[in-house]
Motif scaffolding. Structure first.
Motif, mmCIF file in Angstrom:
data_model
loop_
_atom_site.group_PDB
_atom_site.id
_atom_site.type_symbol
_atom_site.label_atom_id
_atom_site.label_comp_id
_atom_site.label_asym_id
_atom_site.label_seq_id
_atom_site.Cartn_x
_atom_site.Cartn_y
_atom_site.Cartn_z
ATOM 1 N N VAL A 187 0.811 -1.222 0.000
ATOM 2 C CA VAL A 187 0.000 0.000 0.000
ATOM 3 C C VAL A 187 0.846 1.274 0.000
ATOM 4 C CG1 VAL A 187 -1.665 1.368 1.319
ATOM 5 C CG2 VAL A 187 -2.086 -1.069 0.939
ATOM 6 N N PRO A 188 1.786 1.472 0.948
ATOM 7 C CA PRO A 188 2.524 2.743 0.951
ATOM 8 C C PRO A 188 3.369 2.962 -0.292
ATOM 9 C CG PRO A 188 3.509 1.183 2.493
ATOM 10 C CD PRO A 188 2.205 0.600 2.066
ATOM 11 N N PHE A 189 3.933 1.889 -0.830
ATOM 12 C CA PHE A 189 4.770 2.021 -2.024
ATOM 13 C C PHE A 189 3.935 2.398 -3.239
ATOM 14 C CE2 PHE A 189 6.960 -0.917 0.828
ATOM 15 C CZ PHE A 189 8.204 -0.307 0.920
ATOM 16 N N VAL A 190 2.738 1.807 -3.338
ATOM 17 C CA VAL A 190 1.853 2.124 -4.461
ATOM 18 C C VAL A 190 1.343 3.553 -4.343
ATOM 19 C CG1 VAL A 190 -0.411 1.605 -5.465
ATOM 20 C CG2 VAL A 190 1.180 -0.253 -4.962
ATOM 21 N N VAL A 191 0.960 3.960 -3.147
ATOM 22 C CA VAL A 191 0.491 5.331 -2.946
ATOM 23 C C VAL A 191 1.592 6.325 -3.310
ATOM 24 C CG1 VAL A 191 -0.233 7.018 -1.220
ATOM 25 C CG2 VAL A 191 -1.246 4.737 -1.229
ATOM 26 N N GLU A 192 2.801 6.060 -2.866
ATOM 27 C CA GLU A 192 3.930 6.949 -3.172
ATOM 28 C C GLU A 192 4.176 7.025 -4.678
ATOM 29 O OE1 GLU A 192 7.543 9.236 -2.172
ATOM 30 O OE2 GLU A 192 5.596 8.876 -1.267
ATOM 31 N N PHE A 193 4.176 5.887 -5.340
ATOM 32 C CA PHE A 193 4.445 5.867 -6.778
ATOM 33 C C PHE A 193 3.367 6.613 -7.552
ATOM 34 C CE2 PHE A 193 3.590 3.640 -10.860
ATOM 35 C CZ PHE A 193 4.682 4.143 -11.558
ATOM 36 N N ILE A 194 2.116 6.286 -7.290
ATOM 37 C CA ILE A 194 1.019 6.918 -8.026
ATOM 38 C C ILE A 194 0.953 8.409 -7.726
ATOM 39 C CG2 ILE A 194 -1.505 7.044 -8.130
ATOM 40 C CD1 ILE A 194 -1.556 4.023 -8.149
ATOM 41 N N SER A 195 1.180 8.771 -6.472
ATOM 42 C CA SER A 195 1.152 10.187 -6.093
ATOM 43 C C SER A 195 2.176 10.990 -6.882
ATOM 44 C CB SER A 195 1.431 10.342 -4.596
ATOM 45 O OG SER A 195 0.451 9.703 -3.821
ATOM 46 N N ASN A 196 3.337 10.424 -7.093
ATOM 47 C CA ASN A 196 4.391 11.124 -7.815
ATOM 48 C C ASN A 196 4.225 11.051 -9.330
ATOM 49 O OD1 ASN A 196 5.706 11.939 -5.472
ATOM 50 N ND2 ASN A 196 6.933 10.084 -5.360
ATOM 51 N N ALA A 197 3.572 9.986 -9.818
ATOM 52 C CA ALA A 197 3.403 9.822 -11.267
ATOM 53 C C ALA A 197 2.272 10.676 -11.822
ATOM 54 C CB ALA A 197 3.149 8.350 -11.600
ATOM 55 N N LEU A 198 1.255 10.940 -11.018
ATOM 56 C CA LEU A 198 0.107 11.701 -11.507
ATOM 57 C C LEU A 198 0.466 13.161 -11.761
ATOM 58 C CD1 LEU A 198 -2.859 10.439 -9.278
ATOM 59 C CD2 LEU A 198 -2.725 10.324 -11.774
ATOM 60 N N PRO A 199 -0.066 13.729 -12.836
ATOM 61 C CA PRO A 199 0.127 15.169 -13.056
ATOM 62 C C PRO A 199 -0.550 15.975 -11.949
ATOM 63 C CG PRO A 199 -0.708 14.064 -15.036
ATOM 64 C CD PRO A 199 -0.838 13.093 -13.916
ATOM 65 N N ARG A 200 0.021 17.130 -11.639
ATOM 66 C CA ARG A 200 -0.545 18.032 -10.630
ATOM 67 C C ARG A 200 -0.784 19.408 -11.242
ATOM 68 N NH1 ARG A 200 -0.070 17.115 -4.925
ATOM 69 N NH2 ARG A 200 0.776 15.065 -4.436
ATOM 70 N N ASN A 201 -1.801 20.103 -10.700
ATOM 71 C CA ASN A 201 -2.038 21.477 -11.122
ATOM 72 C C ASN A 201 -1.357 22.446 -10.162
ATOM 73 O OD1 ASN A 201 -3.688 21.610 -8.838
ATOM 74 N ND2 ASN A 201 -5.580 21.337 -10.015
ATOM 75 N N GLN A 202 -1.548 23.732 -10.379
ATOM 76 C CA GLN A 202 -0.863 24.738 -9.563
ATOM 77 C C GLN A 202 -1.300 24.697 -8.106
ATOM 78 O OE1 GLN A 202 -1.523 28.463 -11.599
ATOM 79 N NE2 GLN A 202 0.252 28.171 -12.940
ATOM 80 N N ALA A 203 -2.506 24.194 -7.855
ATOM 81 C CA ALA A 203 -3.003 24.099 -6.481
ATOM 82 C C ALA A 203 -2.462 22.878 -5.758
ATOM 83 C CB ALA A 203 -4.533 24.069 -6.478
#
Length: 301
Positions: free
Chosen positions: A30-46
Protein backbone atom coordinates in the motif's frame (compact mmCIF):
# COMPACT_ATOMS: atom_id res chain seq x y z
CA UNK A 1 4.45 4.38 7.36
CA UNK A 2 7.69 3.89 9.31
CA UNK A 3 5.83 1.06 11.07
CA UNK A 4 5.71 -0.94 7.84
CA UNK A 5 9.24 -0.11 6.68
CA UNK A 6 8.30 2.58 4.15
CA UNK A 7 11.22 4.38 2.51
CA UNK A 8 9.98 7.46 0.61
CA UNK A 9 11.13 8.37 -2.89
CA UNK A 10 11.63 12.10 -2.31
CA UNK A 11 8.40 13.80 -1.23
CA UNK A 12 7.00 11.92 1.75
CA UNK A 13 3.53 10.42 1.58
CA UNK A 14 2.03 9.50 4.94
CA UNK A 15 -0.89 7.11 4.78
CA UNK A 16 -2.63 7.25 8.13
CA UNK A 17 -1.46 8.92 11.30
CA UNK A 18 -1.93 6.19 13.88
CA UNK A 19 -0.65 2.70 14.49
CA UNK A 20 -4.14 1.44 13.83
CA UNK A 21 -3.40 1.90 10.11
CA UNK A 22 -0.11 -0.06 10.21
CA UNK A 23 -1.42 -3.49 11.04
CA UNK A 24 -1.31 -6.95 9.56
CA UNK A 25 -4.54 -6.32 7.62
CA UNK A 26 -2.86 -3.61 5.52
CA UNK A 27 -0.92 -5.15 2.62
CA UNK A 28 2.72 -4.15 2.54
CA UNK A 29 2.40 -2.79 -1.00
CA UNK A 30 0.00 0.00 0.00
CA UNK A 31 2.52 2.74 0.95
CA UNK A 32 4.77 2.02 -2.02
CA UNK A 33 1.85 2.12 -4.46
CA UNK A 34 0.49 5.33 -2.95
CA UNK A 35 3.93 6.95 -3.17
CA UNK A 36 4.45 5.87 -6.78
CA UNK A 37 1.02 6.92 -8.03
CA UNK A 38 1.15 10.19 -6.09
CA UNK A 39 4.39 11.12 -7.82
CA UNK A 40 3.40 9.82 -11.27
CA UNK A 41 0.11 11.70 -11.51
CA UNK A 42 0.13 15.17 -13.06
CA UNK A 43 -0.55 18.03 -10.63
CA UNK A 44 -2.04 21.48 -11.12
CA UNK A 45 -0.86 24.74 -9.56
CA UNK A 46 -3.00 24.10 -6.48
CA UNK A 47 -1.18 20.83 -5.86
CA UNK A 48 -4.17 18.66 -6.77
CA UNK A 49 -3.84 15.58 -8.94
CA UNK A 50 -5.22 15.85 -12.48
CA UNK A 51 -6.25 12.80 -14.51
CA UNK A 52 -6.36 14.69 -17.85
CA UNK A 53 -9.03 12.16 -18.95
CA UNK A 54 -6.29 9.55 -19.44
CA UNK A 55 -7.55 6.11 -18.42
CA UNK A 56 -4.63 5.04 -16.22
CA UNK A 57 -4.63 8.38 -14.44
CA UNK A 58 -8.41 8.40 -13.96
CA UNK A 59 -8.27 5.02 -12.24
CA UNK A 60 -5.25 6.14 -10.21
CA UNK A 61 -7.25 9.06 -8.80
CA UNK A 62 -10.06 6.61 -8.03
CA UNK A 63 -7.59 4.36 -6.19
CA UNK A 64 -6.25 7.23 -4.08
CA UNK A 65 -9.83 8.08 -3.12
CA UNK A 66 -10.57 4.44 -2.26
CA UNK A 67 -7.43 4.30 -0.12
CA UNK A 68 -8.54 7.33 1.87
CA UNK A 69 -5.74 9.53 0.54
CA UNK A 70 -7.81 11.91 -1.56
CA UNK A 71 -11.20 13.38 -2.37
CA UNK A 72 -12.61 13.20 -5.89
CA UNK A 73 -13.09 16.62 -7.49
CA UNK A 74 -14.32 15.59 -10.94
CA UNK A 75 -11.11 16.36 -12.82
CA UNK A 76 -8.80 14.39 -10.56
CA UNK A 77 -8.33 14.20 -6.80
CA UNK A 78 -7.51 16.50 -3.90
CA UNK A 79 -5.00 15.16 -1.34
CA UNK A 80 -6.35 14.99 2.21
CA UNK A 81 -4.36 16.30 5.16
CA UNK A 82 -4.83 13.14 7.24
CA UNK A 83 -5.10 10.02 5.01
CA UNK A 84 -7.07 7.21 6.60
CA UNK A 85 -6.96 3.72 5.14
CA UNK A 86 -10.33 1.99 4.74
CA UNK A 87 -11.21 -1.37 6.28
CA UNK A 88 -11.51 -2.90 2.80
CA UNK A 89 -8.46 -2.57 0.54
CA UNK A 90 -8.86 -2.76 -3.28
CA UNK A 91 -7.93 -6.02 -5.00
CA UNK A 92 -4.23 -6.79 -5.42
CA UNK A 93 -4.57 -7.94 -9.03
CA UNK A 94 -6.32 -4.74 -10.10
CA UNK A 95 -3.83 -2.53 -8.26
CA UNK A 96 -0.89 -4.45 -9.75
CA UNK A 97 -2.31 -4.02 -13.25
CA UNK A 98 -2.94 -0.34 -12.66
CA UNK A 99 0.64 0.23 -11.50
CA UNK A 100 1.91 -1.36 -14.74
CA UNK A 101 -0.46 0.86 -16.74
CA UNK A 102 0.67 4.00 -14.92
CA UNK A 103 4.32 3.06 -15.33
CA UNK A 104 3.79 2.60 -19.08
CA UNK A 105 1.75 5.81 -19.41
CA UNK A 106 4.40 7.80 -17.52
CA UNK A 107 7.39 6.32 -19.35
CA UNK A 108 8.75 4.41 -16.35
CA UNK A 109 8.58 1.03 -18.08
CA UNK A 110 9.60 0.04 -21.57
CA UNK A 111 8.95 -3.43 -22.92
CA UNK A 112 11.63 -5.01 -25.06
CA UNK A 113 11.45 -7.65 -27.78
CA UNK A 114 12.07 -11.23 -26.79
CA UNK A 115 15.67 -12.34 -27.50
CA UNK A 116 16.02 -13.56 -31.08
CA UNK A 117 13.15 -11.48 -32.46
CA UNK A 118 13.57 -10.84 -36.18
CA UNK A 119 12.94 -7.12 -36.00
CA UNK A 120 14.62 -4.61 -33.75
CA UNK A 121 13.76 -1.00 -32.84
CA UNK A 122 15.33 1.67 -35.04
CA UNK A 123 16.07 4.03 -32.14
CA UNK A 124 18.47 3.06 -29.35
CA UNK A 125 16.72 2.04 -26.13
CA UNK A 126 17.87 1.68 -22.56
CA UNK A 127 18.90 -1.95 -22.01
CA UNK A 128 16.48 -4.23 -20.20
CA UNK A 129 17.01 -4.56 -16.47
CA UNK A 130 14.21 -7.09 -15.97
CA UNK A 131 14.88 -10.42 -17.61
CA UNK A 132 12.30 -12.57 -19.35
CA UNK A 133 10.68 -15.22 -17.15
CA UNK A 134 7.36 -17.07 -16.74
CA UNK A 135 6.10 -16.12 -20.19
CA UNK A 136 6.93 -12.43 -19.75
CA UNK A 137 9.49 -10.70 -21.93
CA UNK A 138 12.37 -8.41 -21.00
CA UNK A 139 11.72 -4.82 -19.94
CA UNK A 140 13.40 -1.67 -18.78
CA UNK A 141 12.07 -0.34 -15.46
CA UNK A 142 13.01 3.09 -14.14
CA UNK A 143 14.10 3.50 -10.52
CA UNK A 144 10.93 5.44 -9.68
CA UNK A 145 8.73 2.41 -10.35
CA UNK A 146 10.87 -0.33 -8.79
CA UNK A 147 9.62 -0.09 -5.16
CA UNK A 148 5.92 -0.27 -6.09
CA UNK A 149 6.29 -3.08 -8.62
CA UNK A 150 8.59 -5.05 -6.34
CA UNK A 151 6.28 -4.60 -3.33
CA UNK A 152 3.43 -6.07 -5.38
CA UNK A 153 5.48 -9.22 -5.97
CA UNK A 154 5.84 -8.74 -9.71
CA UNK A 155 9.65 -8.79 -9.84
CA UNK A 156 12.30 -10.65 -7.87
CA UNK A 157 16.03 -10.88 -8.51
CA UNK A 158 15.80 -8.90 -11.73
CA UNK A 159 13.15 -11.22 -13.23
CA UNK A 160 9.40 -11.26 -13.58
CA UNK A 161 7.71 -13.53 -11.04
CA UNK A 162 5.13 -16.18 -11.80
CA UNK A 163 2.45 -13.89 -10.34
CA UNK A 164 3.35 -11.19 -12.86
CA UNK A 165 2.40 -13.22 -15.93
CA UNK A 166 -1.38 -12.92 -15.81
CA UNK A 167 -1.14 -9.33 -14.54
CA UNK A 168 0.82 -8.49 -17.69
CA UNK A 169 -1.80 -10.22 -19.83
CA UNK A 170 -3.96 -7.25 -18.84
CA UNK A 171 -1.46 -4.90 -20.47
CA UNK A 172 -0.58 -7.21 -23.38
CA UNK A 173 2.60 -5.46 -24.56
CA UNK A 174 2.77 -5.70 -28.36
CA UNK A 175 6.55 -6.14 -28.14
CA UNK A 176 6.05 -9.56 -26.55
CA UNK A 177 3.51 -10.99 -29.00
CA UNK A 178 1.60 -12.80 -26.24
CA UNK A 179 -1.02 -15.40 -27.15
CA UNK A 180 -2.81 -15.89 -23.84
CA UNK A 181 -6.10 -16.72 -25.56
CA UNK A 182 -4.77 -20.22 -26.30
CA UNK A 183 -3.36 -20.69 -22.80
CA UNK A 184 -4.99 -23.48 -20.80
CA UNK A 185 -5.69 -21.05 -17.92
CA UNK A 186 -7.63 -18.74 -20.22
CA UNK A 187 -9.55 -21.65 -21.78
CA UNK A 188 -10.37 -23.12 -18.38
CA UNK A 189 -11.54 -19.71 -17.16
CA UNK A 190 -13.81 -19.45 -20.19
CA UNK A 191 -15.33 -22.86 -19.43
CA UNK A 192 -16.00 -21.72 -15.88
CA UNK A 193 -17.45 -18.36 -16.95
CA UNK A 194 -19.92 -20.05 -19.31
CA UNK A 195 -20.94 -22.67 -16.75
CA UNK A 196 -21.39 -20.39 -13.74
CA UNK A 197 -22.98 -17.14 -14.92
CA UNK A 198 -24.87 -15.62 -11.95
CA UNK A 199 -28.55 -14.97 -12.62
CA UNK A 200 -28.28 -11.19 -12.36
CA UNK A 201 -25.27 -11.11 -14.68
CA UNK A 202 -27.02 -13.39 -17.17
CA UNK A 203 -29.97 -10.98 -17.25
CA UNK A 204 -27.66 -8.00 -17.87
CA UNK A 205 -25.84 -9.85 -20.64
CA UNK A 206 -29.08 -10.83 -22.39
CA UNK A 207 -30.49 -7.30 -22.04
CA UNK A 208 -27.51 -5.71 -23.73
CA UNK A 209 -26.59 -8.45 -26.23
CA UNK A 210 -29.88 -8.34 -28.08
CA UNK A 211 -30.51 -5.42 -30.40
CA UNK A 212 -34.26 -4.91 -30.63
CA UNK A 213 -36.26 -3.28 -33.40
CA UNK A 214 -37.47 -0.49 -31.13
CA UNK A 215 -33.84 0.43 -30.41
CA UNK A 216 -33.15 0.78 -34.13
CA UNK A 217 -36.24 2.94 -34.62
CA UNK A 218 -35.34 5.13 -31.66
CA UNK A 219 -31.75 5.55 -32.90
CA UNK A 220 -32.92 6.58 -36.39
CA UNK A 221 -35.45 9.04 -34.99
CA UNK A 222 -32.76 10.66 -32.88
CA UNK A 223 -30.30 10.78 -35.80
CA UNK A 224 -32.86 12.30 -38.15
CA UNK A 225 -33.76 14.98 -35.62
CA UNK A 226 -30.39 16.64 -36.25
CA UNK A 227 -30.44 18.88 -39.35
CA UNK A 228 -28.22 17.91 -42.25
CA UNK A 229 -27.54 14.37 -41.00
CA UNK A 230 -28.66 11.34 -43.01
CA UNK A 231 -28.46 7.91 -41.41
CA UNK A 232 -29.85 4.51 -42.40
CA UNK A 233 -30.55 1.18 -40.73
CA UNK A 234 -27.01 -0.08 -41.26
CA UNK A 235 -25.68 2.97 -39.44
CA UNK A 236 -28.02 2.27 -36.56
CA UNK A 237 -26.98 -1.37 -36.34
CA UNK A 238 -23.29 -0.47 -36.43
CA UNK A 239 -23.67 2.03 -33.60
CA UNK A 240 -25.90 -0.20 -31.46
CA UNK A 241 -23.59 -3.17 -31.90
CA UNK A 242 -20.62 -1.05 -30.85
CA UNK A 243 -22.37 -0.05 -27.64
CA UNK A 244 -23.48 -3.63 -27.04
CA UNK A 245 -19.83 -4.73 -27.15
CA UNK A 246 -18.76 -1.85 -24.93
CA UNK A 247 -21.39 -2.59 -22.28
CA UNK A 248 -20.53 -6.30 -22.19
CA UNK A 249 -16.85 -5.40 -21.90
CA UNK A 250 -17.83 -3.33 -18.88
CA UNK A 251 -19.57 -6.32 -17.31
CA UNK A 252 -16.40 -8.40 -17.58
CA UNK A 253 -14.18 -5.52 -16.46
CA UNK A 254 -16.34 -5.06 -13.36
CA UNK A 255 -17.63 -8.51 -12.43
CA UNK A 256 -15.09 -11.07 -13.71
CA UNK A 257 -11.46 -11.93 -13.01
CA UNK A 258 -9.29 -14.68 -14.45
CA UNK A 259 -8.34 -16.22 -11.11
CA UNK A 260 -11.77 -16.00 -9.47
CA UNK A 261 -14.33 -16.16 -12.26
CA UNK A 262 -17.52 -14.20 -11.57
CA UNK A 263 -17.04 -12.00 -8.54
CA UNK A 264 -19.40 -11.71 -5.63
CA UNK A 265 -21.00 -8.28 -5.13
CA UNK A 266 -18.53 -7.48 -2.34
CA UNK A 267 -15.53 -8.47 -4.49
CA UNK A 268 -16.87 -6.40 -7.37
CA UNK A 269 -16.96 -3.43 -4.99
CA UNK A 270 -13.31 -4.04 -4.08
CA UNK A 271 -12.32 -4.09 -7.71
CA UNK A 272 -11.08 -1.32 -9.97
CA UNK A 273 -12.72 -1.20 -13.36
CA UNK A 274 -9.81 -1.08 -15.79
CA UNK A 275 -11.45 0.04 -19.01
CA UNK A 276 -10.23 -1.51 -22.26
CA UNK A 277 -8.54 -4.35 -20.33
CA UNK A 278 -7.27 -6.67 -23.11
CA UNK A 279 -7.86 -9.77 -20.98
CA UNK A 280 -11.46 -8.86 -20.13
CA UNK A 281 -12.23 -8.00 -23.76
CA UNK A 282 -10.71 -11.27 -24.98
CA UNK A 283 -12.76 -13.22 -22.44
CA UNK A 284 -15.93 -11.39 -23.46
CA UNK A 285 -15.34 -12.50 -27.05
CA UNK A 286 -14.49 -16.12 -26.15
CA UNK A 287 -17.45 -16.28 -23.77
CA UNK A 288 -19.87 -14.76 -26.28
CA UNK A 289 -18.91 -17.21 -29.02
CA UNK A 290 -20.17 -20.05 -26.82
CA UNK A 291 -22.83 -18.39 -24.67
CA UNK A 292 -24.28 -16.00 -27.28
CA UNK A 293 -23.66 -17.69 -30.65
CA UNK A 294 -26.58 -15.89 -32.33
CA UNK A 295 -24.97 -12.50 -31.66
CA UNK A 296 -21.81 -12.69 -33.80
CA UNK A 297 -21.08 -8.99 -33.37
CA UNK A 298 -20.02 -9.85 -29.81
CA UNK A 299 -17.38 -12.39 -30.78
CA UNK A 300 -16.25 -11.47 -34.27
CA UNK A 301 -13.97 -8.49 -34.63
Amino acid sequence: MDDVGFQPLGRRISVGSSRKQANAAVPGWVPFVVEFISNALPRNQAGNWEHLHIGAYEISCELLVKLGCAIDNGTGAIPVAEPNLPDVIPRWDDVATLVIWVAAQSGYIGFRLFPGARSSPSAPLAPANIRAAHGCGPAYLADEAFPAIQSLGLILGGRWTEAAETVLWRDDPPEWGLDFKSDRRFLRACDLAVATVPKDIAEKIKQHAEIREEQIVEWLELAHSAPGISRNRDDALKSLRFWSEHILDGIFETHWRLADGWLSPSESQRGLRLRFDPLAISMRMAFAERYLPKYPHLWRS
